[in-house]
Each structure stands twice: as C-alpha cells, then as structure tokens.
Write an enzyme that holds these catalytic residues in place. Structure first.
Site, mmCIF file in Angstrom:
data_model
loop_
_atom_site.group_PDB
_atom_site.id
_atom_site.type_symbol
_atom_site.label_atom_id
_atom_site.label_comp_id
_atom_site.label_asym_id
_atom_site.label_seq_id
_atom_site.Cartn_x
_atom_site.Cartn_y
_atom_site.Cartn_z
ATOM 1 N N LYS A 23 0.837 -1.206 0.000
ATOM 2 C CA LYS A 23 0.000 0.000 0.000
ATOM 3 C C LYS A 23 0.869 1.252 0.000
ATOM 4 C CE LYS A 23 0.789 1.391 4.469
ATOM 5 N NZ LYS A 23 1.576 2.546 4.816
ATOM 6 N N ASP A 157 -2.939 -1.866 9.833
ATOM 7 C CA ASP A 157 -2.998 -1.868 8.362
ATOM 8 C C ASP A 157 -3.548 -3.175 7.798
ATOM 9 O OD1 ASP A 157 -1.861 0.633 8.338
ATOM 10 O OD2 ASP A 157 0.153 -0.053 7.790
HETATM 11 P P1 ATP Z 1 4.012 -0.311 7.892
HETATM 12 O O1 ATP Z 1 3.980 0.350 6.541
HETATM 13 O O2 ATP Z 1 2.779 -1.167 8.144
HETATM 14 O O3 ATP Z 1 4.347 0.594 9.024
HETATM 15 P P2 ATP Z 1 6.514 -1.368 7.033
HETATM 16 O O4 ATP Z 1 6.165 -1.739 5.617
HETATM 17 O O5 ATP Z 1 7.241 -0.102 7.255
HETATM 18 O O6 ATP Z 1 5.186 -1.396 7.889
HETATM 19 P P3 ATP Z 1 7.297 -4.067 7.502
HETATM 20 O O7 ATP Z 1 7.827 -4.511 6.165
HETATM 21 O O8 ATP Z 1 5.957 -4.549 7.904
HETATM 22 O O9 ATP Z 1 7.374 -2.492 7.652
HETATM 23 O O10 ATP Z 1 8.416 -4.471 8.574
HETATM 24 C C1 ATP Z 1 8.514 -3.871 9.847
HETATM 25 C C2 ATP Z 1 9.207 -4.871 10.777
HETATM 26 O O11 ATP Z 1 8.262 -5.900 11.045
HETATM 27 C C3 ATP Z 1 10.402 -5.557 10.135
HETATM 28 O O12 ATP Z 1 11.570 -4.896 10.468
HETATM 29 C C4 ATP Z 1 10.335 -6.957 10.688
HETATM 30 O O13 ATP Z 1 11.205 -7.102 11.785
HETATM 31 C C5 ATP Z 1 8.914 -7.143 11.202
HETATM 32 N N1 ATP Z 1 8.094 -8.144 10.469
HETATM 33 C C6 ATP Z 1 7.239 -9.000 11.046
HETATM 34 N N2 ATP Z 1 6.622 -9.753 10.116
HETATM 35 C C7 ATP Z 1 7.083 -9.374 8.935
HETATM 36 C C8 ATP Z 1 6.810 -9.800 7.594
HETATM 37 N N3 ATP Z 1 5.956 -10.782 7.335
HETATM 38 N N4 ATP Z 1 7.428 -9.168 6.596
HETATM 39 C C9 ATP Z 1 8.303 -8.159 6.876
HETATM 40 N N5 ATP Z 1 8.622 -7.750 8.113
HETATM 41 C C10 ATP Z 1 8.018 -8.333 9.142
#
Ligand code: ATP
Length: 321
Positions: A23, A157
């Site tokens: 997203k 989210d």
């Molecule tokens: P958001 O946009 O929802 O704030 P994000 O995209 O910035 O999230 P994610 O890719 O969800 O960040 O990763 C954040 C942290 O979550 C990672 O550093 C990791 O340690 C943890 N994590 C837990 N599950 C997952 C997963 N399935 N994929 C990626 N990271 C994950």
C-alpha cells in the site's frame, strides 16, 4: 482402521496460496498521541501492484514453521514475531474445530517482493495473506469482510490489506470506508538501503510537536479521486509523518527533489518511510523518474507499479493440492 469424524477430511486441500499487495498512503493525517498509546489517524490508502505470495500448508502435528524467499528475505523474521505466524495462530485459536483429523501443523512460506520496513505495509500484507489462507484451509471462511475483526487484532494496516482498492481509514487506520477512484495511477517507488522503524518515526513526530490541527484528510483528495483528476490527486497528496521521517533520514529530501525535477507529478514519503513514492503520468514518466533517482547513493532500488490493486486473493492451487 482409523475412524474419521469428517468423511471428507481427506478431500480437503492441504495447501492454499494468497497473493497480497503493498500500500501507499495518498494522505496520512496523524492526530496527537492518545492515552491508549496510539495516534488517531485519518488516511487514504491505495493498494499497489507489488505483491507478496503467502502459502500455507497443513500437515500432521501441531508445529508452525515459516520460510521466506525473494528480495530482502534475510531481513524478515522466521519465528513467532512474524505477523504471518501470529495470523495463523489466531486462526487456529478462533476456528479450533475446523482442522479435521490430520492435525493442525502449519508450514508458512512467504515469497517476498514488498520492501521490508519500507512504509508499504509488508508485514501487514503477509498477515492478511496468512489469515485468509489459514481460514480457507480450515474451511472457516475466505471472505475479507468476515475476516476483518481478526485482521484488526493483528495490526492497524491488516484490514486494508485484506480489502485493497482505495479506502479511507480512521481510528488506527482500521475503520475503513471505500473511496471511489476513477482511473489508474502509475507510481515509482525508491527504497532505501536501511528500513525505518515505524514506532521511531511516530516518536520523532511527537518530539517535533505533533500536528496541532489533528488528524484530517482533505476533501480535495477524495473529490479528485472520484473525478479521476490525476493532477488534482497529485496536488492533494500529503503525509504528516514526512517531516519526522526526513528528520531521521535527511537524505530523503534529496530523493524527493530529484524525483520532482525529473517530472514526477508529486513526491511523498510512503507512510512512515523511508520509501519515497512518486506519482507519474505514464510509463515514459516512470522511466525518467526511475532513472534519475536510481543514480542516488541513498537509493537502494526503484520499482514501478500501478494502483489501485486488489486486496488479498486466493490463487488457484495445483490440481490435487
Ligand atoms: P508499515 O507500513 O505497516 O508501518 P513497514 O512496511 O514499514 O510497515 P514491515 O515490512 O511490515 O514495515 O516491517 C517492519 C518490521 O516488522 C520488520 O523490520 C520486521 O522485523 C517485522 N516483520 C514482522 N513480520 C514481517 C513480515 N511478514 N514481513 C516483513 N517484516 C516483518
């Protein structure tokens, strides 16, 4: 001979794959920190055509295992801290009777394309995928609407990652209302070498004084989306977390500037960052922006994608799965 409670148990699928999209927040309005420790949000999500695939396989026993492939797989946890793992546990608790005679051991595999810790809801998307796959596997439901309450327990989210499209999110971002969006959007995303922690960005947002105006999304954006007016959509993109993300990573400012100078209609930090999102007019515009920003040392990779994309979708499995 083993007596089976359910004579159709052997006919159930043992593997289900769900495709889930990333997203971008077209607008992210953040209010003041509330006593419950969360910031109230008013946001417009758009699902983007960058996909993870989550495969859930049922087997004997009761253990859960998790493996990850694809770009940046080494940055993704493979234990119970992974949101997909927690989603499977939740489905097992919620639909305990649905697993039949062959046990409720589960192997989860995530084929990852969504940038990790990039502000594109990668973990939430995987949670949504695992939720739908596990619920389908135990024949509970594969309806995004029915899975919404469980999704909200996993993260703010996750409900949007189930439904996709374009939606207004309120509360923690989990109270959703669909937004009519005419036309499609062409995006370029520039990822960074190192992710940004979402809680750290919110902390810096508070330290910088928050947003005294409170959480809000402009009517201009909703109206522009409904009319399909691309230039007006570009003029209305906003992100209250952008200043905090740039304060933590000053080099993002240059990425946004270079993308704008290369012809992007708009440039914003995606969610809590550090990914930068560029809205462009067409494929030719995407190529120019991508070429310009990918030369910067602070840019890890660029990706082009279209939105809005659909939400979590069951993929047809191989015959006999
Ligand atoms: P958001 O946009 O929802 O704030 P994000 O995209 O910035 O999230 P994610 O890719 O969800 O960040 O990763 C954040 C942290 O979550 C990672 O550093 C990791 O340690 C943890 N994590 C837990 N599950 C997952 C997963 N399935 N994929 C990626 N990271 C994950």
């Amino acid at each position: 001979m083993v007596m089976m409670d359910d004579p159709f148990d052997l006919l159930r699928p043992t593997t289900v794959t769900v495709r889930v999209s990333a997203k971008v927040n077209l607008a992210l309005g953040v209010g003041s920190l509330a006593p419950d420790g969360f910031h109230p949000l008013a946001t417009v999500f758009e699902a983007i055509g960058i996909y993870d695939e989550v495969t859930v396989t049922r087997r004997e026993g009761s253990r859960i295992t998790l493996t990850v492939s694809g770009a940046d797989a080494d940055q993704v946890p493979t234990d119970e801290t992974n949101l997909a793992w927690r989603a499977v546990e939740l489905v097992r608790e919620e639909f305990a009777s649905g697993w039949g005679q062959r046990g409720h051991g589960i192997d989860i595999h995530i084929d990852k394309s969504i940038p990790v810790a990039g502000g594109m809801a990668g973990g939430s998307a995987d949670a949504a995928g695992a939720l739908m796959a596990a619920a389908a596997l135990c024949r509970a439901t594969d309806s995004p609407e029915e899975l919404q309450p469980l999704a909200a327990q996993l993260g703010s989210d996750v409900p949007f990652c189930l439904t996709g499209g374009v939606a207004l999110g309120r509360g923690r971002g989990d109270r959703l209302a669909p937004v009519i969006c005419r036309g499609r959007h062409c995006w370029v995303f520039a990822t960074s070498n190192q992710g940004l922690s979402t809680p750290a960005v919110y902390r810096r947002f508070d330290e910088l004084g928050g947003n005294p105006g409170g959480e809000a999304v402009s009517n201009d954006l909703i109206s522009a989306l409904t009319r399909g007016d691309l230039d007006a959509v570009a003029a209305s993109l906003s992100n209250d977390l952008q200043a905090a993300a740039i304060d933590l990573r000053p080099e993002l400012e240059q990425v946004l500037t270079v993308g704008r100078e290369a012809g992007a209609l708009a440039a914003v930090v995606s969610g809590s960052g550090p990914t930068c999102a560029f809205l462009v007019r067409d494929t030719a515009g995407a190529k120019k922006v991508s070429a310009a920003v990918s030369n910067l040392p602070q840019v890890h990779r660029t990706r082009t994608a279209r939105g809005p994309a659909v939400g979590a979708q069951l993929l047809p499995g191989p015959v006999g799965s």
